[in-house]
Design a protein around this motif. Structure first.
Motif, PDB file in Angstrom:
ATOM      1  N   LYS A  53      -0.276  11.486  -4.841  1.00  0.00           N
ATOM      2  CA  LYS A  53      -1.121  11.008  -5.929  1.00  0.00           C
ATOM      3  C   LYS A  53      -2.498  11.667  -5.898  1.00  0.00           C
ATOM      4  N   GLN A  54      -3.055  11.820  -4.708  1.00  0.00           N
ATOM      5  CA  GLN A  54      -4.367  12.454  -4.587  1.00  0.00           C
ATOM      6  C   GLN A  54      -4.310  13.909  -5.035  1.00  0.00           C
ATOM      7  N   ARG A  93       2.345   4.816 -11.056  1.00  0.00           N
ATOM      8  CA  ARG A  93       1.972   3.496 -10.546  1.00  0.00           C
ATOM      9  C   ARG A  93       0.584   3.519  -9.918  1.00  0.00           C
ATOM     10  N   PRO A  94      -0.205   2.478 -10.035  1.00  0.00           N
ATOM     11  CA  PRO A  94      -0.048   1.422 -11.028  1.00  0.00           C
ATOM     12  C   PRO A  94      -0.389   1.971 -12.409  1.00  0.00           C
ATOM     13  N   PRO A  95       0.200   1.418 -13.454  1.00  0.00           N
ATOM     14  CA  PRO A  95       0.042   1.989 -14.791  1.00  0.00           C
ATOM     15  C   PRO A  95      -1.409   2.135 -15.249  1.00  0.00           C
ATOM     16  N   GLN A  96      -2.272   1.201 -14.900  1.00  0.00           N
ATOM     17  CA  GLN A  96      -3.653   1.259 -15.373  1.00  0.00           C
ATOM     18  C   GLN A  96      -4.484   2.351 -14.707  1.00  0.00           C
ATOM     19  N   SER A  97      -4.016   2.905 -13.612  1.00  0.00           N
ATOM     20  CA  SER A  97      -4.752   4.002 -12.960  1.00  0.00           C
ATOM     21  C   SER A  97      -3.788   5.067 -12.428  1.00  0.00           C
ATOM     22  N   ALA A  98      -2.750   5.347 -13.191  1.00  0.00           N
ATOM     23  CA  ALA A  98      -1.718   6.296 -12.763  1.00  0.00           C
ATOM     24  C   ALA A  98      -2.275   7.699 -12.597  1.00  0.00           C
ATOM     25  N   GLY A 104       0.834  -1.202   0.000  1.00  0.00           N
ATOM     26  CA  GLY A 104       0.000   0.000   0.000  1.00  0.00           C
ATOM     27  C   GLY A 104       0.861   1.242   0.000  1.00  0.00           C
ATOM     28  N   ASP A 105       0.391   2.261  -0.684  1.00  0.00           N
ATOM     29  CA  ASP A 105       1.165   3.494  -0.782  1.00  0.00           C
ATOM     30  C   ASP A 105       1.419   4.104   0.598  1.00  0.00           C
ATOM     31  N   PRO A 106       2.667   4.504   0.858  1.00  0.00           N
ATOM     32  CA  PRO A 106       2.942   5.245   2.090  1.00  0.00           C
ATOM     33  C   PRO A 106       2.106   6.537   2.119  1.00  0.00           C
ATOM     34  N   GLU A 107       1.909   7.081   3.289  1.00  0.00           N
ATOM     35  CA  GLU A 107       1.055   8.255   3.461  1.00  0.00           C
ATOM     36  C   GLU A 107       1.447   9.409   2.538  1.00  0.00           C
ATOM     37  N   GLY A 108       2.736   9.714   2.444  1.00  0.00           N
ATOM     38  CA  GLY A 108       3.192  10.808   1.590  1.00  0.00           C
ATOM     39  C   GLY A 108       2.910  10.557   0.119  1.00  0.00           C
ATOM     40  N   VAL A 109       3.059   9.324  -0.308  1.00  0.00           N
ATOM     41  CA  VAL A 109       2.789   8.955  -1.701  1.00  0.00           C
ATOM     42  C   VAL A 109       1.290   9.057  -1.988  1.00  0.00           C
ATOM     43  N   ALA A 110       0.479   8.565  -1.082  1.00  0.00           N
ATOM     44  CA  ALA A 110      -0.972   8.639  -1.261  1.00  0.00           C
ATOM     45  C   ALA A 110      -1.423  10.102  -1.359  1.00  0.00           C
TER      46      ALA A 110
END
Length: 183
Positions: free
Chosen positions: A62-63, A95-100, A53-59
């Motif tokens: 991305k958001q 990442r992931p490529p299908q919903s980057a 699962g994405d780390p908090e900073g990554v999530a």
């Protein structure tokens, strides 16, 4: 209102590229709002970490990209190339490529460097990554701030009026570029 997420590919607080991002926020034309994201919270990409699962900073990163109409990347150039911080951010956002998060996003590239090429090689390398992410990188105009140490004061304020004029014109073009993809 067009909302853009901007981030600098340098973690140093007093970097020229963080200063250029602040200048872009200040000089943004009417109808363009630039929010800044600090990449310091984005760890190095690791597929094992991603699988858990994405780390908090990554999530959060991305958001923020998903909520923005476009992305403004402000990149330095290290050793004739794109810095690891910026490439890492692109890797996570692909990442992931299908919903980057970067898929289908209009992207602007600007950068500053004390050298004479003003991050041209770093920007060129980033453009290659957008083929995979299916992002729409604005081809022209370019903004390559060279001899950056002469363009910003000790507090990181853009003091070179010709550079400020180029930045204004770039941001006006990027506003129009982003509108093409939000209609």
């Amino acid at each position: 209102m067009i909302r853009v997420l901007g981030f600098a590919g340098s973690l140093r607080r007093a970097s020229f590229n963080r200063s250029l991002l602040r200048a872009a926020q200040e000089l943004a034309p009417e109808g363009l709002e630039i929010a800044a994201f600090d990449l310091a919270v984005v760890p190095l990409y690791n597929g094992d970490v991603e699988a858990e699962g994405d780390p908090e900073g990554v999530a959060a990163f991305k958001q923020a990209i998903r909520e923005a109409d476009g992305v403004l990347m402000v990149t330095p150039e290290y050793n004739h190339g794109v810095p690891g911080v910026m490439k890492n951010a692109v890797d996570w956002a692909s990442r992931p490529p299908q919903s980057a998060a970067l898929a289908g996003k209009p992207v602007g590239l600007i950068g500053a460097s004390p050298g004479m090429t003003g991050s041209a090689r770093g920007q060129s390398q980033l453009r290659q990554a957008f083929e995979f992410t299916n992002s729409y990188c604005m081809p022209q105009p370019e903004l390559l701030v060279f001899r950056a140490h002469e363009k910003f004061d000790a507090d990181g304020r853009l003091i070179d009026e010709p550079t400020a004029g180029y930045l204004r014109r770039y941001l006006e073009a990027f506003l129009e570029w982003t509108r093409r993809f939000t209609a």
